[in-house]
Scaffold this motif. Sequence first.
Motif, PDB file in Angstrom:
ATOM      1  N   LEU A 164      -2.049  74.185  14.615  1.00  0.00           N
ATOM      2  CA  LEU A 164      -0.717  73.742  14.199  1.00  0.00           C
ATOM      3  C   LEU A 164       0.101  74.917  13.688  1.00  0.00           C
ATOM      4  CD1 LEU A 164      -1.912  70.531  12.391  1.00  0.00           C
ATOM      5  CD2 LEU A 164      -0.402  70.548  14.372  1.00  0.00           C
ATOM      6  N   ILE A 165       1.362  74.995  14.140  1.00  0.00           N
ATOM      7  CA  ILE A 165       2.256  76.095  13.767  1.00  0.00           C
ATOM      8  C   ILE A 165       3.608  75.522  13.353  1.00  0.00           C
ATOM      9  CG2 ILE A 165       3.447  78.170  14.566  1.00  0.00           C
ATOM     10  CD1 ILE A 165       1.229  78.504  16.647  1.00  0.00           C
ATOM     11  N   ARG A 166       4.099  75.952  12.192  1.00  0.00           N
ATOM     12  CA  ARG A 166       5.455  75.566  11.812  1.00  0.00           C
ATOM     13  C   ARG A 166       6.431  76.505  12.506  1.00  0.00           C
ATOM     14  NH1 ARG A 166       8.139  74.962   5.746  1.00  0.00           N
ATOM     15  NH2 ARG A 166       9.986  73.795   6.445  1.00  0.00           N
ATOM     16  N   SER A 167       7.287  75.947  13.343  1.00  0.00           N
ATOM     17  CA  SER A 167       8.161  76.789  14.156  1.00  0.00           C
ATOM     18  C   SER A 167       9.381  76.005  14.599  1.00  0.00           C
ATOM     19  CB  SER A 167       7.392  77.292  15.385  1.00  0.00           C
ATOM     20  OG  SER A 167       8.202  78.114  16.200  1.00  0.00           O
ATOM     21  N   ASP A 168      10.509  76.687  14.623  1.00  0.00           N
ATOM     22  CA  ASP A 168      11.732  76.148  15.220  1.00  0.00           C
ATOM     23  C   ASP A 168      11.673  76.470  16.705  1.00  0.00           C
ATOM     24  OD1 ASP A 168      14.223  75.347  15.984  1.00  0.00           O
ATOM     25  OD2 ASP A 168      15.331  76.633  14.599  1.00  0.00           O
ATOM     26  N   LEU A 169      11.208  75.527  17.501  1.00  0.00           N
ATOM     27  CA  LEU A 169      10.900  75.732  18.912  1.00  0.00           C
ATOM     28  C   LEU A 169       9.973  76.943  19.062  1.00  0.00           C
ATOM     29  CD1 LEU A 169      14.244  74.766  20.690  1.00  0.00           C
ATOM     30  CD2 LEU A 169      12.252  73.344  20.192  1.00  0.00           C
ATOM     31  N   PHE A 170      10.400  78.018  19.745  1.00  0.00           N
ATOM     32  CA  PHE A 170       9.485  79.122  20.042  1.00  0.00           C
ATOM     33  C   PHE A 170       9.478  80.225  18.972  1.00  0.00           C
ATOM     34  CE2 PHE A 170      10.528  77.362  24.279  1.00  0.00           C
ATOM     35  CZ  PHE A 170       9.247  77.162  24.777  1.00  0.00           C
ATOM     36  N   GLN A 171      10.199  80.020  17.899  1.00  0.00           N
ATOM     37  CA  GLN A 171      10.426  81.089  16.927  1.00  0.00           C
ATOM     38  C   GLN A 171       9.142  81.777  16.455  1.00  0.00           C
ATOM     39  OE1 GLN A 171      11.955  80.054  12.899  1.00  0.00           O
ATOM     40  NE2 GLN A 171      13.670  81.391  13.438  1.00  0.00           N
ATOM     41  N   ASN A 172       8.113  81.001  16.138  1.00  0.00           N
ATOM     42  CA  ASN A 172       6.861  81.566  15.606  1.00  0.00           C
ATOM     43  C   ASN A 172       5.688  81.429  16.573  1.00  0.00           C
ATOM     44  OD1 ASN A 172       8.130  82.227  13.131  1.00  0.00           O
ATOM     45  ND2 ASN A 172       7.857  80.124  12.413  1.00  0.00           N
ATOM     46  N   ILE A 173       5.990  81.162  17.829  1.00  0.00           N
ATOM     47  CA  ILE A 173       4.937  80.989  18.831  1.00  0.00           C
ATOM     48  C   ILE A 173       4.533  82.341  19.412  1.00  0.00           C
ATOM     49  CG2 ILE A 173       4.314  79.876  21.008  1.00  0.00           C
ATOM     50  CD1 ILE A 173       4.767  77.934  18.671  1.00  0.00           C
ATOM     51  N   ILE A 174       3.232  82.552  19.521  1.00  0.00           N
ATOM     52  CA  ILE A 174       2.688  83.778  20.095  1.00  0.00           C
ATOM     53  C   ILE A 174       1.753  83.413  21.242  1.00  0.00           C
ATOM     54  CG2 ILE A 174       1.254  85.812  19.648  1.00  0.00           C
ATOM     55  CD1 ILE A 174       2.146  85.645  16.723  1.00  0.00           C
ATOM     56  N   ARG A 219      17.926  72.620  27.257  1.00  0.00           N
ATOM     57  CA  ARG A 219      18.449  73.911  27.713  1.00  0.00           C
ATOM     58  C   ARG A 219      17.634  75.065  27.134  1.00  0.00           C
ATOM     59  NH1 ARG A 219      23.403  71.480  26.307  1.00  0.00           N
ATOM     60  NH2 ARG A 219      24.588  70.780  28.118  1.00  0.00           N
ATOM     61  N   GLU A 220      17.423  75.005  25.806  1.00  0.00           N
ATOM     62  CA  GLU A 220      16.746  76.124  25.147  1.00  0.00           C
ATOM     63  C   GLU A 220      15.282  76.212  25.578  1.00  0.00           C
ATOM     64  OE1 GLU A 220      16.084  78.006  20.681  1.00  0.00           O
ATOM     65  OE2 GLU A 220      17.460  76.317  20.977  1.00  0.00           O
ATOM     66  N   ILE A 221      14.608  75.067  25.653  1.00  0.00           N
ATOM     67  CA  ILE A 221      13.193  75.090  26.038  1.00  0.00           C
ATOM     68  C   ILE A 221      13.032  75.538  27.485  1.00  0.00           C
ATOM     69  CG2 ILE A 221      11.123  73.684  26.381  1.00  0.00           C
ATOM     70  CD1 ILE A 221      12.102  71.940  24.010  1.00  0.00           C
ATOM     71  N   ALA A 222      13.866  75.009  28.385  1.00  0.00           N
ATOM     72  CA  ALA A 222      13.757  75.394  29.798  1.00  0.00           C
ATOM     73  C   ALA A 222      13.979  76.888  29.984  1.00  0.00           C
ATOM     74  CB  ALA A 222      14.761  74.595  30.634  1.00  0.00           C
ATOM     75  N   GLN A 223      14.912  77.433  29.229  1.00  0.00           N
ATOM     76  CA  GLN A 223      15.214  78.861  29.356  1.00  0.00           C
ATOM     77  C   GLN A 223      14.110  79.732  28.758  1.00  0.00           C
ATOM     78  OE1 GLN A 223      18.787  80.089  27.344  1.00  0.00           O
ATOM     79  NE2 GLN A 223      18.646  82.186  28.050  1.00  0.00           N
ATOM     80  N   LYS A 224      13.695  79.427  27.530  1.00  0.00           N
ATOM     81  CA  LYS A 224      12.766  80.294  26.815  1.00  0.00           C
ATOM     82  C   LYS A 224      11.310  80.063  27.196  1.00  0.00           C
ATOM     83  CE  LYS A 224      15.756  81.057  22.814  1.00  0.00           C
ATOM     84  NZ  LYS A 224      15.904  80.953  21.342  1.00  0.00           N
ATOM     85  N   PHE A 228       6.786  82.054  27.711  1.00  0.00           N
ATOM     86  CA  PHE A 228       5.557  81.571  27.079  1.00  0.00           C
ATOM     87  C   PHE A 228       4.649  80.814  28.045  1.00  0.00           C
ATOM     88  CE2 PHE A 228       8.702  82.216  23.814  1.00  0.00           C
ATOM     89  CZ  PHE A 228       7.987  82.821  22.790  1.00  0.00           C
ATOM     90  N   LEU A 229       5.040  80.765  29.302  1.00  0.00           N
ATOM     91  CA  LEU A 229       4.219  80.122  30.323  1.00  0.00           C
ATOM     92  C   LEU A 229       3.552  81.172  31.211  1.00  0.00           C
ATOM     93  CD1 LEU A 229       6.368  77.087  31.571  1.00  0.00           C
ATOM     94  CD2 LEU A 229       4.080  76.965  30.539  1.00  0.00           C
ATOM     95  N   LYS A 230       2.325  80.894  31.587  1.00  0.00           N
ATOM     96  CA  LYS A 230       1.638  81.748  32.556  1.00  0.00           C
ATOM     97  C   LYS A 230       2.207  81.470  33.944  1.00  0.00           C
ATOM     98  CE  LYS A 230      -2.558  81.468  29.764  1.00  0.00           C
ATOM     99  NZ  LYS A 230      -3.954  80.986  29.671  1.00  0.00           N
ATOM    100  N   ALA A 231       1.919  82.357  34.874  1.00  0.00           N
ATOM    101  CA  ALA A 231       2.330  82.119  36.259  1.00  0.00           C
ATOM    102  C   ALA A 231       1.778  80.777  36.715  1.00  0.00           C
ATOM    103  CB  ALA A 231       1.805  83.233  37.156  1.00  0.00           C
ATOM    104  N   LYS A 232       2.600  80.003  37.416  1.00  0.00           N
ATOM    105  CA  LYS A 232       2.278  78.655  37.882  1.00  0.00           C
ATOM    106  C   LYS A 232       2.136  77.657  36.728  1.00  0.00           C
ATOM    107  CE  LYS A 232      -1.309  79.784  40.433  1.00  0.00           C
ATOM    108  NZ  LYS A 232      -2.432  79.663  41.394  1.00  0.00           N
ATOM    109  N   GLY A 233       2.609  78.049  35.535  1.00  0.00           N
ATOM    110  CA  GLY A 233       2.522  77.165  34.378  1.00  0.00           C
ATOM    111  C   GLY A 233       3.462  75.975  34.501  1.00  0.00           C
ATOM    112  N   TYR A 234       3.108  74.890  33.834  1.00  0.00           N
ATOM    113  CA  TYR A 234       3.845  73.624  33.919  1.00  0.00           C
ATOM    114  C   TYR A 234       4.723  73.410  32.685  1.00  0.00           C
ATOM    115  CZ  TYR A 234       0.344  72.408  37.481  1.00  0.00           C
ATOM    116  OH  TYR A 234      -0.474  72.393  38.581  1.00  0.00           O
ATOM    117  N   LEU A 235       5.861  72.757  32.925  1.00  0.00           N
ATOM    118  CA  LEU A 235       6.723  72.298  31.845  1.00  0.00           C
ATOM    119  C   LEU A 235       6.959  70.804  32.033  1.00  0.00           C
ATOM    120  CD1 LEU A 235       8.539  72.839  29.384  1.00  0.00           C
ATOM    121  CD2 LEU A 235      10.400  73.400  30.977  1.00  0.00           C
ATOM    122  N   TYR A 236       6.625  70.021  30.996  1.00  0.00           N
ATOM    123  CA  TYR A 236       6.769  68.563  31.047  1.00  0.00           C
ATOM    124  C   TYR A 236       7.647  68.092  29.894  1.00  0.00           C
ATOM    125  CZ  TYR A 236       3.337  67.438  34.676  1.00  0.00           C
ATOM    126  OH  TYR A 236       2.677  67.293  35.888  1.00  0.00           O
TER     127      TYR A 236
END
Length: 281
Positions: A164-174, A219-224, A228-236
């Motif tokens: 679990l990570i506290r984050s504003d969308l991708f802000q703290n995602i690594i 918009r923001e998630i699709a763009q950013k 953070f996705l690997k090649a051939k990664g999925y977005l749902y």
Amino acid sequence: MTFERALNYGKELLREAKVPDYELDAWYLMEYTCKMSKSEYYLYGPEEMENEQFQEYELLLKKRGERVPLQYITGKQEFMGLDFKVNSHVLIPRQDTETLVEEAIKVLEPGMEILDLCTGSGCIIISLLKYAKPKVLGTASDISKQALLIAKENAKINQVELNLIRSDLFQNIIGTFDLIISNPPYIPTNMIQTLMPEVRNFEPLEALDGKEDGLSFYREIAQKSKEFLKAKGYLYFEIGHDQGEQVAFLMENQGFQNVKIIQDLAGKDRVVCGSLPEEIE
């Protein structure tokens, strides 16, 4: 007062308060208060309730009559056949969202890493971890500290390991992931006041408000997400019933392939998904 009379009293009180499904809710609150099954009710219905039981039942009925959601009163909601704790810091899991989980399960492979953005109660990622036949790894994020505490409890209740990570969308995602999944806020701001009182007055506004046109988070998630996705990664995504074509366009415009709009059991657009190409530009 007997159990039968108390239940009829509850039905009438909720009916007068214009509570949807008032008969069911009156029963659920009796079941919750008295720890009584339907078969026990039919057996003991003519018997007297304890006074303390009736007082508690009446108090919960009044809360429901004020349109406090049933799930916030009982503190629980079933989703995908699993039990989840809920409170006013998280959206109440809905059956519509099960379509998102069921579709995402179809693409899971052993060792996949999943990121759930705007996780709330954690119902999406926990269900994926629980039902995925191959072992997968899960990370969930939310801007709300209180929501993450609930998600942590739900992971424990359902016996899954969840980062679990506290984050504003991708802000703290690594790092990068094989699948990013999200049920983001998608109600246009000017539509919030048209929602049922249970939703607009009690569910967390930050989990509902999708800004001016309801598409801000998509918009923001699709763009950013491409970072953070690997090649051939999925977005749902889960979407509002009238947002399918717009969200699909947003994803295609960001280079996602095989973009699909999927309907829920009611035949309404509910999920938009796609994948990145093998080589990300």
